[in-house]
Scaffold this motif. Structure first.
Motif, short mmCIF file in Angstrom:
data_model
loop_
_atom_site.label_atom_id
_atom_site.label_comp_id
_atom_site.label_asym_id
_atom_site.label_seq_id
_atom_site.Cartn_x
_atom_site.Cartn_y
_atom_site.Cartn_z
N UNK A 160 0.83 -1.21 0.00
CA UNK A 160 0.00 0.00 0.00
C UNK A 160 0.87 1.26 0.00
N UNK A 161 2.03 1.22 0.68
CA UNK A 161 2.90 2.40 0.76
C UNK A 161 3.46 2.76 -0.61
N UNK A 162 3.92 1.76 -1.36
CA UNK A 162 4.44 2.03 -2.71
C UNK A 162 3.31 2.47 -3.64
N UNK A 163 2.15 1.82 -3.51
CA UNK A 163 1.01 2.20 -4.34
C UNK A 163 0.64 3.67 -4.08
N UNK A 164 0.66 4.07 -2.85
CA UNK A 164 0.34 5.45 -2.46
C UNK A 164 1.34 6.42 -3.09
N UNK A 165 2.64 6.09 -3.04
CA UNK A 165 3.67 6.94 -3.65
C UNK A 165 3.46 7.03 -5.16
#
Lengths: 320, 320
Positions: A160-165
């Motif tokens: 989710x963190x990479x998707x958010x970035x």
């Protein structure tokens, strides 16, 4: 070395009485107690804690398996474990593994042979089936984005963190997005890669294999990534860099070479280190110290293994 | 828990024989050896290493007393200890003290009670007379610029390092020189302060008490030092900053505020971190990892306590 037999002999009491005095047992005759204490003093007796641990079955030592010690990501997790352990009277035994399998197994063996009360694994190469073989010997806590429920774990949702970035870059009109990582293997890296590939597909973007760079850990590495980027014919117009120190190295090197961030390309870092604040780097803030603290807390629970996911947060600054 | 009495009973041999098999003693009848091994397997016996340590008097654990774990100076020393210890089959037990006296004594008590083979003190508040009381229990290694010869020690000549930085500023025509430190107390800080005061006197310079700033450890702290400097009516024209991260924080903050280094003031950092290389900071390079490695080596010597001083080096870049 003095042992309790010698103390018993000198004090003229039984070994049992000496043992009772040493363990502060209440039912000991006062005269005998002082005789024992006097003998202990005369013989300069020092108690061997290994004997005490042998009896009590507890060492107040927690093993920490970490590939590196002096590293922004693992350093912050270890700091968190250390603070929490410290407050509870525990100390950390550091297994500095450099991702060598046999070093990880050495730590697990120390759990098996009762030299450690529990183990926290910051990152690993050893397989789950090996971990399972050590499960009965004490708590093993995983700091990774894991799908299993056999072991307690604490993590950030790296997918989710990479998707958010990625989404944040898309929203800001970037379309040639690269990813810079520490390593390609391991559960957390796998989640980061998966998020990257799925986002590329979702937005139907171009993505070249030279836009995916691994082995990048520190500021110097980040500086080298700039040179690699600079030499590419087809350049990404944005990079997601998995730690702020490397992002900082990239940005500083870019400035020295007359390139502008975000003018020439956008950068998102990870962690929210002080260097990100100082340089105004847009970053995904990860609660690393909290991972460490939670991992220690999990090592103290006797309940069913819990899986805890901590929140991340996008911090918008000036590099996107 | 299974113990060797149960094994002996099941195998039909004496306790002594079981002990000999466990310790791989050569003189054991082959039939008895297999009977013991079979009994061990049947009883799922796991050897308790505390019992082994009790017998052998060695734990392969080294205590490391450090005020902080996630810190550029101590982090690099610990990395050095860890690498060397790792290669020799030792593990580190970290005592994260925050300079609390009782935490340091807790570590020393673990040496006394034989839970550690030796102790490396990265930095301390506990008095020498306390250390003396623990001297007989195992090697205690000091990482400080010490005048004593009772304990093995490894250090950098902090007095000479600050003097060298000061001389370099004088040579470059600076005359209002300030000093920025981690803390004022402790042997190393004391040597740094002494060098500063004696240099000020030697060159007959002006030095104000607000030019001496302590409590500065990281990049954020360094940024705050810039603001304090900026608000001074009588400003130093150069600062010796005791670590590169803080120097970097100062310089980055200065740039953001439109001030130029070395145009508005000169800066010398310490350590030669990657951030110093990246930002072109003139710095005194300290062999921190080597301190850690040497400290471990000293813990393994049985000889007279050695006092080792490692070399520093001035690296001229663009901030003076």
């Amino acid at each position: 070395m003095t042992n309790i037999k010698q103390i018993a002999k000198l004090a003229g009491v039984s070994v049992t009485t000496v043992s009772r005095v040493l363990n502060e047992h209440p039912y000991v005759n006062e005269a005998k107690r002082s005789a024992v204490k006097e003998a202990i003093e005369q013989l300069h007796y020092t108690r061997n804690s290994n004997a005490v641990h042998l009896a009590k079955g507890k060492t107040f030592l927690i093993g920490v398996i970490t590939p590196y010690t002096n590293h922004p990501y693992f350093g912050a997790i270890i700091e968190g474990i250390s603070k929490q352990a410290n407050a509870a009277g525990y100390h950390l035994v550091i297994f500095h593994t450099n991702y060598q399998r046999h070093k990880e197994i050495q730590a697990l063996d120390m759990l098996r042979t009762k030299q450690l009360d529990s183990i926290i694994i910051c990152s690993r190469v050893v397989e789950m089936k090996i971990l399972r073989a050590y499960k009965g010997y004490g708590p093993i806590i995983l700091c990774e984005d894991t799908m299993q429920t056999e072991f307690p774990s604490v993590c950030i949702d790296h997918y989710a963190a990479v998707t958010c970035a990625f989404d944040h870059l898309i929203k800001n009109n970037y379309s040639k997005i690269g990813l810079v990582l520490g390593r390609m293997i391991g559960r957390n890296s796998h989640q980061r890669l998966k998020a990257y590939h799925e986002s590329v597909e979702k937005y139907q973007l171009d993505a070249r294999k030279e836009w995916l760079i691994d082995g990048i850990y520190n500021m110097t590495d980040g500086g080298e990534v700039f040179h690699r980027w600079d030499e590419l014919v087809e350049k990404p117009d944005a990079l997601i860099i998995s730690n702020d120190e490397a992002a900082a190295g990239f940005i500083l090197q870019a400035k020295q070479s007359g390139k502008d961030v975000p003018g020439n390309l956008g950068i998102i870092g990870f962690n929210n280190d002080s260097v990100a604040e100082m340089l105004g780097i847009t970053t995904v803030s990860l609660p690393l110290e909290q991972i460490g603290k939670t991992a220690f807390d999990l090592s103290q629970l006797e309940k069913e293994p819990a899986q805890i996911k901590l929140e991340f947060r996008l911090i918008k600054r000036n590099t996107v």
